[in-house]
Structure formats: C-alpha cells, structure tokens
Design a protein around this motif. Structure first.
Motif, PDB file in Angstrom:
ATOM      1  N   GLU A 148      -4.376   5.330  -3.226  1.00 47.45           N
ATOM      2  CA  GLU A 148      -5.579   4.138  -2.515  1.00 47.45           C
ATOM      3  C   GLU A 148      -5.073   2.837  -3.099  1.00 47.45           C
ATOM      4  OE1 GLU A 148      -9.472   5.433  -2.928  1.00 47.45           O
ATOM      5  OE2 GLU A 148      -9.202   7.181  -1.445  1.00 47.45           O
ATOM      6  N   VAL A 149      -5.351   1.592  -2.447  1.00 47.14           N
ATOM      7  CA  VAL A 149      -5.583   0.384  -3.203  1.00 47.14           C
ATOM      8  C   VAL A 149      -7.151   0.160  -2.752  1.00 47.14           C
ATOM      9  CG1 VAL A 149      -4.762  -1.912  -3.109  1.00 47.14           C
ATOM     10  CG2 VAL A 149      -3.088   0.113  -2.806  1.00 47.14           C
ATOM     11  N   ARG A 150      -7.870  -0.230  -3.494  1.00 48.81           N
ATOM     12  CA  ARG A 150      -9.098  -0.661  -3.486  1.00 48.81           C
ATOM     13  C   ARG A 150      -9.472  -1.971  -3.908  1.00 48.81           C
ATOM     14  NH1 ARG A 150     -13.988   2.769  -3.354  1.00 48.81           N
ATOM     15  NH2 ARG A 150     -12.532   4.621  -3.142  1.00 48.81           N
ATOM     16  N   LEU A 151      -9.636  -2.836  -3.032  1.00 47.41           N
ATOM     17  CA  LEU A 151     -10.259  -4.024  -3.405  1.00 47.41           C
ATOM     18  C   LEU A 151     -11.853  -4.340  -3.387  1.00 47.41           C
ATOM     19  CD1 LEU A 151      -8.017  -6.025  -0.990  1.00 47.41           C
ATOM     20  CD2 LEU A 151      -7.514  -5.921  -3.460  1.00 47.41           C
ATOM     21  N   CYS A 164      -4.542   6.207  -7.868  1.00 50.54           N
ATOM     22  CA  CYS A 164      -3.599   7.286  -8.239  1.00 50.54           C
ATOM     23  C   CYS A 164      -2.184   6.733  -7.963  1.00 50.54           C
ATOM     24  CB  CYS A 164      -3.468   8.630  -7.330  1.00 50.54           C
ATOM     25  SG  CYS A 164      -2.214   9.720  -7.504  1.00 50.54           S
ATOM     26  N   PRO A 165      -1.917   5.776  -9.119  1.00 44.76           N
ATOM     27  CA  PRO A 165      -0.664   4.978  -8.890  1.00 44.76           C
ATOM     28  C   PRO A 165       0.648   5.541  -9.504  1.00 44.76           C
ATOM     29  CG  PRO A 165      -1.808   4.599 -11.094  1.00 44.76           C
ATOM     30  CD  PRO A 165      -2.711   5.545 -10.405  1.00 44.76           C
ATOM     31  N   PHE A 166       0.665   6.614  -9.926  1.00 41.59           N
ATOM     32  CA  PHE A 166       1.985   7.103 -10.427  1.00 41.59           C
ATOM     33  C   PHE A 166       2.394   8.523  -9.711  1.00 41.59           C
ATOM     34  CE2 PHE A 166       0.022   4.695 -14.022  1.00 41.59           C
ATOM     35  CZ  PHE A 166       0.577   3.514 -13.799  1.00 41.59           C
ATOM     36  N   ASN A 167       1.444   9.503  -9.658  1.00 40.17           N
ATOM     37  CA  ASN A 167       1.920  10.494  -8.850  1.00 40.17           C
ATOM     38  C   ASN A 167       1.270  10.888  -7.759  1.00 40.17           C
ATOM     39  OD1 ASN A 167       1.693  11.801 -12.269  1.00 40.17           O
ATOM     40  ND2 ASN A 167       3.733  11.928 -11.092  1.00 40.17           N
ATOM     41  N   ALA A 168       1.545   9.756  -6.831  1.00 38.33           N
ATOM     42  CA  ALA A 168       0.885   9.827  -5.534  1.00 38.33           C
ATOM     43  C   ALA A 168       0.822  11.037  -4.694  1.00 38.33           C
ATOM     44  CB  ALA A 168       1.386   8.648  -4.582  1.00 38.33           C
ATOM     45  N   ASN A 169      -0.443  11.620  -4.272  1.00 31.59           N
ATOM     46  CA  ASN A 169      -0.521  12.859  -3.563  1.00 31.59           C
ATOM     47  C   ASN A 169      -0.337  13.931  -4.126  1.00 31.59           C
ATOM     48  OD1 ASN A 169      -1.222  11.249  -1.177  1.00 31.59           O
ATOM     49  ND2 ASN A 169       1.166  11.089  -0.723  1.00 31.59           N
ATOM     50  N   HIS A 224       7.068   3.345  -2.999  1.00 32.42           N
ATOM     51  CA  HIS A 224       5.958   3.840  -2.257  1.00 32.42           C
ATOM     52  C   HIS A 224       5.165   2.722  -1.873  1.00 32.42           C
ATOM     53  CE1 HIS A 224       2.120   5.836  -1.533  1.00 32.42           C
ATOM     54  NE2 HIS A 224       2.828   7.067  -1.623  1.00 32.42           N
ATOM     55  N   PRO A 225       4.758   2.751  -0.499  1.00 33.35           N
ATOM     56  CA  PRO A 225       3.641   1.725   0.192  1.00 33.35           C
ATOM     57  C   PRO A 225       2.638   1.275  -0.487  1.00 33.35           C
ATOM     58  CG  PRO A 225       3.849   3.684   1.412  1.00 33.35           C
ATOM     59  CD  PRO A 225       5.070   3.817   0.412  1.00 33.35           C
ATOM     60  N   GLN A 226       1.981   2.250  -1.495  1.00 36.90           N
ATOM     61  CA  GLN A 226       0.975   1.659  -2.207  1.00 36.90           C
ATOM     62  C   GLN A 226       1.395   0.673  -3.108  1.00 36.90           C
ATOM     63  OE1 GLN A 226       0.118   4.760  -5.299  1.00 36.90           O
ATOM     64  NE2 GLN A 226      -2.306   4.221  -5.200  1.00 36.90           N
ATOM     65  N   TRP A 227       2.245   0.640  -3.868  1.00 40.20           N
ATOM     66  CA  TRP A 227       2.801  -0.426  -4.686  1.00 40.20           C
ATOM     67  C   TRP A 227       3.352  -1.756  -4.172  1.00 40.20           C
ATOM     68  CZ3 TRP A 227       1.312  -1.699  -9.295  1.00 40.20           C
ATOM     69  CH2 TRP A 227       0.954  -0.638 -10.383  1.00 40.20           C
ATOM     70  N   GLN A 228       3.776  -1.321  -3.010  1.00 33.47           N
ATOM     71  CA  GLN A 228       4.573  -2.420  -2.196  1.00 33.47           C
ATOM     72  C   GLN A 228       3.170  -3.392  -1.492  1.00 33.47           C
ATOM     73  OE1 GLN A 228       6.837  -0.286   0.470  1.00 33.47           O
ATOM     74  NE2 GLN A 228       8.481  -0.007  -0.868  1.00 33.47           N
ATOM     75  N   ARG A 229       2.335  -2.669  -1.089  1.00 35.41           N
ATOM     76  CA  ARG A 229       0.934  -3.140  -0.833  1.00 35.41           C
ATOM     77  C   ARG A 229       0.282  -4.128  -1.731  1.00 35.41           C
ATOM     78  NH1 ARG A 229      -1.333  -6.410   3.000  1.00 35.41           N
ATOM     79  NH2 ARG A 229      -3.372  -5.572   3.384  1.00 35.41           N
ATOM     80  N   ALA A 230       0.239  -3.422  -2.905  1.00 34.63           N
ATOM     81  CA  ALA A 230      -0.292  -4.062  -4.049  1.00 34.63           C
ATOM     82  C   ALA A 230       0.220  -5.273  -4.294  1.00 34.63           C
ATOM     83  CB  ALA A 230      -0.387  -3.220  -5.274  1.00 34.63           C
ATOM     84  N   LYS A 231       1.584  -5.327  -4.660  1.00 32.57           N
ATOM     85  CA  LYS A 231       2.140  -6.375  -4.990  1.00 32.57           C
ATOM     86  C   LYS A 231       2.072  -7.485  -3.848  1.00 32.57           C
ATOM     87  CE  LYS A 231       7.223  -7.812  -5.563  1.00 32.57           C
ATOM     88  NZ  LYS A 231       6.719  -8.591  -6.959  1.00 32.57           N
ATOM     89  N   VAL A 262     -12.892  -2.691   0.294  1.00 36.39           N
ATOM     90  CA  VAL A 262     -11.820  -2.468   1.226  1.00 36.39           C
ATOM     91  C   VAL A 262     -10.890  -1.626   0.874  1.00 36.39           C
ATOM     92  CG1 VAL A 262      -9.906  -3.463   2.664  1.00 36.39           C
ATOM     93  CG2 VAL A 262     -11.916  -4.750   2.023  1.00 36.39           C
ATOM     94  N   VAL A 263     -10.790  -0.495   1.190  1.00 40.17           N
ATOM     95  CA  VAL A 263      -9.765   0.503   0.736  1.00 40.17           C
ATOM     96  C   VAL A 263      -8.983   1.032   1.860  1.00 40.17           C
ATOM     97  CG1 VAL A 263      -9.687   3.097   0.065  1.00 40.17           C
ATOM     98  CG2 VAL A 263     -11.897   1.766  -0.152  1.00 40.17           C
ATOM     99  N   GLU A 264      -7.636   1.011   1.427  1.00 41.70           N
ATOM    100  CA  GLU A 264      -6.294   1.311   1.911  1.00 41.70           C
ATOM    101  C   GLU A 264      -5.802   2.568   1.381  1.00 41.70           C
ATOM    102  OE1 GLU A 264      -3.597  -1.611   3.066  1.00 41.70           O
ATOM    103  OE2 GLU A 264      -4.906  -3.242   2.476  1.00 41.70           O
ATOM    104  N   ARG A 265      -5.639   3.715   2.300  1.00 36.48           N
ATOM    105  CA  ARG A 265      -4.973   5.063   1.970  1.00 36.48           C
ATOM    106  C   ARG A 265      -3.897   5.236   2.543  1.00 36.48           C
ATOM    107  NH1 ARG A 265     -10.607   5.758   2.961  1.00 36.48           N
ATOM    108  NH2 ARG A 265     -11.817   6.358   1.193  1.00 36.48           N
ATOM    109  N   PHE A 266      -2.987   5.828   1.529  1.00 36.17           N
ATOM    110  CA  PHE A 266      -1.615   6.158   2.183  1.00 36.17           C
ATOM    111  C   PHE A 266      -1.374   7.804   1.590  1.00 36.17           C
ATOM    112  CE2 PHE A 266      -2.296   2.157   0.128  1.00 36.17           C
ATOM    113  CZ  PHE A 266      -1.442   1.220   0.899  1.00 36.17           C
ATOM    114  N   THR A 267      -1.447   8.276   3.030  1.00 37.73           N
ATOM    115  CA  THR A 267      -1.474   9.761   2.823  1.00 37.73           C
ATOM    116  C   THR A 267      -0.099  10.348   3.424  1.00 37.73           C
ATOM    117  OG1 THR A 267      -2.436   9.951   5.248  1.00 37.73           O
ATOM    118  CG2 THR A 267      -3.931   9.835   3.170  1.00 37.73           C
TER     119      THR A 267
END
Length: 321
Positions: free
Chosen positions: A262-265, A251-256, A130-137, A273-278
């Motif tokens: 979201e990744v929130r800094l 919502c790191p595990f059951n996204a959507n 999921h791009p949420q975790w790829q972005r977090a990494k 700074v909030v990035e959302r992955f919908t």
C-alpha cells in the motif's frame, strides 16, 4: 539474440528455487533454460516447475553453454563480484543478488567489467520494478506531501540459524548488507538524492557481523533515520514526512508476502488516501524489465551505479563502527 531471453541460474539456493526461478519461468519473454548444481536433489526442486531445465554440474559448465543469454546469481554475498565478472567475460548478461558487492571497490571492478563486455549487469533490486515504489516516487516528485523533511525506515526479521549465510561474517552476512540495502537504497531511488553525511550509527555486532543497526544520515533538505535487525520480530515500514502530509508504505520490501502493498497519504485535516497494489509479483516484473533491456536496449531502473551509491553508505557506516 532471440526474442526470448534464455536464463541460467548459478547455484540452487532456496531463494532461487522459491522465488526467482519461478519468476523467470513465469515472466514474458524469458525461459529458465539451465541450472548449475551438482545436487540431483536440489535440481529436482527446479525441475518441478521447469521440467525442461538443463542441469550443469558446475558453474563453469553453465557459463560455457552457448545457448544461455543471461545468468541470475544467488550465491553467497562474498562470491557475487567474482562470478558476475566471470559471467560477463563468458558473454552473459548478469542479474546478481544484492548486495552485489561488499565494498565500493568491488563494485567499481564490476562496473569496469560490465563496460568492457558491453553487456547489462545489474543488482537484483526488485522493489524499483514494483508499481508501489514507482507510485511513491511519482508522488514525491509531484509534491503530494509538500516539501520532504524526514524519512523513517524499519526492516527486521528473526534469524538465529548460525548455519545460515546471513549469520556468518565470512560470507558477507549481517543485517545491513541483507536488508539495509533496501531501507537506504529505496530512499535514494525515490528522492533522487544522495546523503551529505552520516549523522550517527549505533551498530550491535556479533562475531564480525551486525545484528542491529540504527543509523541517521543528512540528505539535502531532509534527514533520514532507519534501523535494521535480524534478531527481531518481522517488521517493515517506510514513512516520508513532508510539511503538507505523510506518505507511508506499509509493506515496502516483500510486497504481498509480508503483507499487502500500500501507499498511504495522510494529511493534517485527517484525510487519508490509500492505494493498494494486489497480485503483483515484483520478481516477475524485474525479470521482464531485465529482458527488455537485454533485447531492446531499454533503460534499466537500477544500475550498478545505483547499487554503488548504497554501498557507499554502508561503507561509511562500517568505517564508523
């Protein structure tokens, strides 16, 4: 092998019918071609979205089907290694639900079988696709929160159905095996680090499986605290605390499904700074990544060795109880 990977599913589990079966059916370069179940009623649930799926009345019959390239295994936890090895010996690539094994020794057997077969075998650890975790990494790698000092993890849900395999010791049930693989494995994957030692483990057991676990590990340079619970209201969060900011996954595990990914800094000057992955289906992403690896030899983001590292943490916790 054809460009389309032809998949079979061993067993008609609810999760396979509701999530992974539709994901295989929807994924680019994949075809849900076969299902192993002796229940016509359960088979009908899959045929509703994949009308042409062939139904075999046994796992052995599906593994003997020469048209199948890869199998997805959603069986109860204690059967994962046994049937993964049988599938590899039958010449099928394997995507097996987590936890892929019940201890490190089991996973070592599976790694040996994978190497002997020369085929891809992996744990169905969908979050790394999921791009949420790829972005977090990527944010951790680039120092977006400075030096990482501490990680908090929370994952809980409520399930008191004693007929459910999660509530049965004999099938490898309990919260740590079901969802602790996420709270701990995700930290290892995102940081690229392995724990140095277990600091503490407070585990509530019932009938041979864990209802609640609060554990702490020391990693090189940072500490980890996380809890899992299967008799608690639904919650899932990850927080990476650095000296320059905090990164939170809401919502790191059951996204959507549980919530929006979201990744929130958050920074000391109150800047956020909030990035959302919908609209992203991580199960479809997982199937497509698996297919690229099977067809083209592309690197796969979560190896059996990665799964083994998380299992080593679980083994350490259980040994301390």
């Amino acid at each position: 092998m054809d460009q389309v990977v032809r998949w079979g599913i061993l067993g008609a589990a609810n999760f396979a019918r509701n999530h992974m079966g539709p994901a295989i059916n929807a994924a680019h370069g994949a075809e849900l071609a076969a299902l192993a179940t002796s229940s016509a009623e359960k088979a009908a649930g899959f045929q509703a979205f994949a009308p042409r799926v062939a139904v075999h009345d046994s796992y052995e019959a599906l593994l003997a089907d020469p048209s199948i390239d890869a199998v997805y295994i959603p069986l109860p936890n204690h059967l994962h290694v046994e049937w993964s090895i049988k599938a590899l010996e039958a010449g099928k690539a394997v995507l097996c639900e987590k936890p892929v094994g019940l201890d490190v020794g089991q996973i070592d057997r599976l790694i040996d079988a994978r190497d002997k077969a020369g085929l891809l075998a992996a744990e169905a650890y969908m979050i790394v696709h999921h791009p949420q975790w790829q972005r977090a990494k990527a944010l951790l790698d680039e120092g977006a929160i400075g030096t990482l000092l501490h990680v908090n993890a929370a994952f809980s849900f409520y399930n008191n159905d004693m007929d459910n395999i999660r509530n049965q010791a004999g099938t490898g049930g309990g919260g740590l095996r079901d969802i602790g693989v996420y709270t701990m494995g995700s930290v290892r994957w995102a940081t690229g680090q392995e724990p140095e030692k277990l600091d503490y483990a407070r585990v509530q057991m019932q009938d041979g499986f864990d209802l609640f676990a609060d554990v702490g590990f020391a990693f090189p340079g940072f500490t980890y605290q996380g809890f899992t619970g299967i008799r608690m209201a639904n919650r899932q969060e990850m927080h990476f605390h650095g000296d320059k900011g905090v990164m939170s996954l809401t919502c790191p595990f059951n996204a959507n499904v549980f919530d929006q990914a979201e990744v929130r800094l958050s920074y000391p000057d109150q800047r956020v700074v909030v990035e959302r992955f919908t609209g992203i289906n991580q199960y479809v992403k997982q199937v497509e990544a698996f297919g690229r690896s099977v067809r083209d030899g592309a690197d796969y983001a979560w190896t059996l060795e990665d799964a083994r590292g998380t299992q080593a943490m679980l083994d350490t916790i259980f040994a301390s109880v």
